[in-house]
Structures are given as structure tokens and as C-alpha cells.
Enzyme design. Structure first.
Site, PDB file in Angstrom:
ATOM      1  N   CYS A  30      -6.457   1.408   5.124  1.00 26.37           N
ATOM      2  CA  CYS A  30      -7.115   0.388   5.675  1.00 26.37           C
ATOM      3  C   CYS A  30      -6.583   0.212   7.141  1.00 26.37           C
ATOM      4  CB  CYS A  30      -6.637  -0.961   4.581  1.00 26.37           C
ATOM      5  SG  CYS A  30      -4.823  -1.180   5.066  1.00 26.37           S
ATOM      6  N   CYS A  38      -2.944  -0.626   7.472  1.00 26.75           N
ATOM      7  CA  CYS A  38      -2.221   0.544   7.151  1.00 26.75           C
ATOM      8  C   CYS A  38      -2.379   1.782   8.497  1.00 26.75           C
ATOM      9  CB  CYS A  38      -2.505   1.386   6.043  1.00 26.75           C
ATOM     10  SG  CYS A  38      -1.570   0.574   4.515  1.00 26.75           S
ATOM     11  N   GLU A  97       0.676   4.096   1.832  1.00 25.60           N
ATOM     12  CA  GLU A  97       1.133   4.491   2.880  1.00 25.60           C
ATOM     13  C   GLU A  97       2.251   3.809   3.435  1.00 25.60           C
ATOM     14  OE1 GLU A  97      -3.481   3.925   3.082  1.00 25.60           O
ATOM     15  OE2 GLU A  97      -1.963   3.106   1.801  1.00 25.60           O
ATOM     16  N   HIS A 138       0.725  -1.175  -0.049  1.00 25.84           N
ATOM     17  CA  HIS A 138      -0.004   0.068  -0.115  1.00 25.84           C
ATOM     18  C   HIS A 138       0.844   1.253   0.136  1.00 25.84           C
ATOM     19  CE1 HIS A 138      -4.192  -1.961   1.453  1.00 25.84           C
ATOM     20  NE2 HIS A 138      -3.580  -2.566   0.579  1.00 25.84           N
TER      21      HIS A 138
END
Length: 136
Positions: free
Chosen positions: A113, A116, A88, A86
Site C-alpha cells: 500500500c 508501506c 512489509e 502490514h
């Protein structure tokens, strides 16, 4: 009158530009980690680890599962079927501990999410801003 964008708008615009590098066929997400002095510490976009074939060139199993799920066969894909890291997480991977701890802000083009969010909080990031506003 000051027509310049606010700092939050400015960094979200940069996050949108970073997202354009994402190599996921399902969505492109960008993240920008900003230090308290309003200097960019790191950026990240969603994509496979270096050296692996990107999803745009070679779609991952998650895309195939989603197509089979829509056609009535197969199972609904989950995150574990995805090869990408991801945005992040990538921004945090390329930042130093000092960049994260304290009053840093992570700007992201999508809501993080749960996984994260744990990483962001664990890294010591104080604030998360998305196009929908601040995350709690």
C-alpha cells in the site's frame, strides 16, 4: 539444464509460506527482506501486535463494518479500522538498518500500500518484488 527456481521465485515462495502465519480474516500477506548477499534478513506477515487478540480468534471492527456495509447499513471500512500491522512493516520492524540500506530486496505476496511503500523507501530498500513483478 538448471531446474532450480530463480532467486526471485525462490524468495516469493518463502514469502507465501510466511503469509500462512497471517492472522487476518480478510487476507494473509507475507514479506521477506533479503540482503544483497541473498541471505534472509527478516520476515513479516500481517497480524496484530504481540499480546493482542488475533483477528482469526476475535475479528476486528473492520470485518464488522464490512458486513454491515454489505447489508446496507454502516460505512465502508478503511485501513484505520484495522488492528493489524502490514507484513512489509513487520519485516522492516525486525530488520536492522544495515539489512535495509543499500541493495536489499523486499519480496511480498501482495502489492504494498502507499503507507508501506513510504516505509520501504524510507528504510532504504532498493527493490520490491511481488508476484506481479517489480514495483516502481
Amino acid at each position: 539444464m538448471d531446474d532450480r527456481p530463480s532467486w526471485d521465485d525462490y524468495f516469493l515462495r518463502i514469502a507465501r509460506a510466511v503469509a500462512a502465519r497471517g492472522d487476518c480474516s480478510r487476507r494473509q500477506v507475507g514479506a521477506v527482506l533479503v540482503r544483497p548477499d541473498r541471505r534472509i534478513a527478516s520476515t513479516g506477515y500481517n497480524g496484530v501486535p504481540p499480546g493482542s487478540p488475533g483477528c482469526l480468534a476475535s475479528p476486528c471492527e473492520r470485518v464488522g463494518l464490512a458486513l454491515r456495509s454489505v447489508d446496507g447499513g454502516g460505512v465502508c471500512p478503511g485501513y484505520s479500522d484495522c488492528r493489524s500491522v502490514h507484513a512489509e512493516a513487520n519485516a522492516l520492524l525486525y530488520a536492522s538498518k544495515d539489512d535495509c540500506e543499500g541493495s536489499s530486496t523486499l519480496y511480498c505476496t501482495d502489492e504494498p500500500c502507499v503507507g508501506c511503500l513510504k516505509l520501504i523507501r524510507g528504510a532504504g530498500v532498493a527493490r520490491i518484488v511481488t508476484p506481479n513483478g517489480e514495483c516502481a
